[in-house]
Design a protein around this motif. Structure first.
Motif, PDB file in Angstrom:
ATOM      1  N   CYS A   1       1.234  -1.196  -0.330  1.00 54.82           N
ATOM      2  CA  CYS A   1      -0.384   0.142  -0.045  1.00 54.82           C
ATOM      3  C   CYS A   1       0.973   1.622   0.245  1.00 54.82           C
ATOM      4  N   ASP A   2       0.191   2.361  -0.865  1.00 56.73           N
ATOM      5  CA  ASP A   2       0.634   3.597  -1.113  1.00 56.73           C
ATOM      6  C   ASP A   2       0.618   4.083   0.477  1.00 56.73           C
ATOM      7  N   TYR A   3      -0.252   4.147   1.051  1.00 56.75           N
ATOM      8  CA  TYR A   3      -0.475   5.108   2.181  1.00 56.75           C
ATOM      9  C   TYR A   3      -0.138   4.343   3.928  1.00 56.75           C
ATOM     10  N   PHE A   4       0.096   3.876   3.516  1.00 56.73           N
ATOM     11  CA  PHE A   4       1.479   2.317   4.550  1.00 56.73           C
ATOM     12  C   PHE A   4       1.259   3.749   6.061  1.00 56.73           C
ATOM     13  N   SER A   5       1.185   3.661   7.070  1.00 53.53           N
ATOM     14  CA  SER A   5       2.097   4.361   8.114  1.00 53.53           C
ATOM     15  C   SER A   5       1.962   3.481   9.182  1.00 53.53           C
ATOM     16  N   GLU A   6       2.422   3.636  10.582  1.00 54.85           N
ATOM     17  CA  GLU A   6       2.609   3.008  12.087  1.00 54.85           C
ATOM     18  C   GLU A   6       0.585   2.023  12.053  1.00 54.85           C
ATOM     19  N   ARG A   7      -0.001   2.835  12.028  1.00 51.69           N
ATOM     20  CA  ARG A   7      -1.589   2.893  12.642  1.00 51.69           C
ATOM     21  C   ARG A   7      -1.586   1.498  11.947  1.00 51.69           C
ATOM     22  N   CYS A   8      -1.485   1.333   9.797  1.00 57.16           N
ATOM     23  CA  CYS A   8      -1.731   0.030   9.686  1.00 57.16           C
ATOM     24  C   CYS A   8      -1.787  -0.771  10.328  1.00 57.16           C
ATOM     25  N   LEU A   9      -0.173  -0.893  11.158  1.00 56.31           N
ATOM     26  CA  LEU A   9       0.201  -1.894  11.524  1.00 56.31           C
ATOM     27  C   LEU A   9      -0.852  -3.154  13.084  1.00 56.31           C
ATOM     28  N   ALA A  10      -1.991  -2.232  12.993  1.00 55.13           N
ATOM     29  CA  ALA A  10      -3.306  -3.111  14.195  1.00 55.13           C
ATOM     30  C   ALA A  10      -3.975  -2.916  13.110  1.00 55.13           C
ATOM     31  N   MET A  11      -5.318  -4.022  12.935  1.00 53.41           N
ATOM     32  CA  MET A  11      -6.344  -4.272  12.078  1.00 53.41           C
ATOM     33  C   MET A  11      -7.265  -3.432  12.289  1.00 53.41           C
ATOM     34  N   PRO A  12      -7.506  -2.338  10.771  1.00 57.47           N
ATOM     35  CA  PRO A  12      -8.851  -1.377  11.047  1.00 57.47           C
ATOM     36  C   PRO A  12     -10.202  -1.890  11.149  1.00 57.47           C
ATOM     37  N   SER A  13     -11.185  -0.917  12.097  1.00 60.23           N
ATOM     38  CA  SER A  13     -12.427  -1.308  11.157  1.00 60.23           C
ATOM     39  C   SER A  13     -12.659  -0.806  10.952  1.00 60.23           C
ATOM     40  N   GLU A  14     -14.397  -1.533  10.894  1.00 61.64           N
ATOM     41  CA  GLU A  14     -15.161  -0.755   9.676  1.00 61.64           C
ATOM     42  C   GLU A  14     -15.816   0.823   9.854  1.00 61.64           C
ATOM     43  N   HIS A  15     -15.266   1.130   9.191  1.00 62.94           N
ATOM     44  CA  HIS A  15     -16.215   2.345   8.667  1.00 62.94           C
ATOM     45  C   HIS A  15     -16.727   2.452   8.109  1.00 62.94           C
TER      46      HIS A  15
END
Length: 336
Positions: free
Chosen positions: A300-314
């Motif tokens: 992914c081109d938008y990768f950040s440290e936050r992405c190391l946790a599974m995102p919730s559904e928005h």
């Protein structure tokens, strides 16, 4: 009634076990299939589309099992929990083929080579509709004729190897639709067929949907097919639905980097040879050695440290949902 839910899948998890390793092939998938509507499931090979379909049909291989979640089929008599039914029990065998039917990806392996096409269609009719042998043969001929197969009176007695690829796929559709099921699952029904035959088969599925108000679950990796045929779409990646909504929502305003990448990798008719096709960077990870958090982050081109946790559904709106920490940035083309 239109838009009435007929199949509901909630937080489905299907795991495969081999050599003391676990592949979480489907890992928390939820969606609904509505009467008279087509739900498109799209994604690269190996993302869990066919496993999801096999779970609904209760045709999972022996090394796999439904770990948790619900698969509900709604009838006028009430709800049937498919996930709780024995795989080869009488109730499941009654539903499979009559109420819920499937067009398999490869008709050459799905059709039995030692029985005639007519016998294989008639077998379905005799088991589910208690037809007599003569009546079932006549209905088999009509089913082949409805699929546009020439000389059905002759072809009904022929074997799968005597059919061309397109005709075998039509015979598979005839078999699936013989009992006029309420739900049709089409698992990449036009794989390896030429464009003309593909268009004819998709027209047949649309016609059957119109005539019998059938709910269709269409599995494909082709976004062009989704644009033409689906009402709603769910984008799958590594066992998760990363984005879902109406076709209008997902294709016009993709909110997940993976959906954007899929759309960017399709050639657009009329733009000529000069158009740039952008392949999706990298490849799908090893299912037995998955990345942490969001499964798409290594590509992914938008990768950040936050992405190391599974995102919730928005929820973007009432019909459009996405699993991505950076969906607002994706919607704004990288800004914000």
């Amino acid at each position: 009634m239109e838009n009435e839910t007929i199949i509901s899948v909630k937080d489905l998890k299907v795991f495969f076990y081999a050599n003391q390793r676990c592949n979480k092939a489907v890992n928390g998938v939820s969606f609904q299939i509505k009467k008279g509507q087509t739900l498109g499931i799209v994604g690269e090979s190996g993302c869990g589309k066919s496993v999801t379909a096999s779970s609904i049909m209760h045709l999972l291989p022996s090394l796999s099992r439904i770990e948790s979640g619900e698969i509900s089929y709604y009838t006028p008599e009430g709800e049937i929990r498919i996930d709780r039914l024995p795989k080869n029990g009488k109730k499941m065998r009654t539903l499979r083929g009559a109420e819920i039917a499937m067009i398999f990806q490869d008709p050459m392996t799905a059709l039995n080579p030692v029985y005639s096409i007519g016998f294989q269609i008639a077998e379905n009719l005799i088991y589910h509709l208690s037809m007599k042998k003569k009546q079932s043969k006549q209905r088999s001929i009509e089913a082949l004729r409805e699929m546009g197969i020439p000389l059905p009176e002759q072809r009904v007695n022929e074997y799968p190897h005597q059919y061309s690829g397109g005709m075998r796929q039509r015979a598979m559709i005839a078999m699936a639709m013989a009992c006029h099921p309420k739900v049709l699952i089409a698992d990449e029904p036009t794989t390896a067929l030429d464009a003309t035959i593909q268009a004819q088969i998709f027209e047949l599925i649309e016609q059957l949907k119109r005539n019998y108000n059938t709910a269709v679950m269409l599995i494909t990796h082709d976004m062009g097919v989704i644009t033409e045929l689906a009402d709603d779409v769910a984008v799958m990646y590594m066992g998760n639905i990363v984005e879902s909504g109406t076709v209008e929502d997902v294709l016009r305003t993709p909110a997940h980097p993976y959906t954007q990448a899929l759309l960017s990798s399709i050639p657009v008719l009329g733009r000529g040879k000069q158009q740039e096709i952008e392949p999706i960077r990298g490849s799908t990870p090893d299912p037995y050695n998955r990345p942490e958090g969001c499964q798409f982050h290594p590509r992914c081109d938008y990768f950040s440290e936050r992405c190391l946790a599974m995102p919730s559904e928005h929820a973007i709106n009432a019909t459009h949902t996405v699993r991505c920490w950076h969906y607002e940035k994706v919607l704004n083309n990288g800004k914000g």
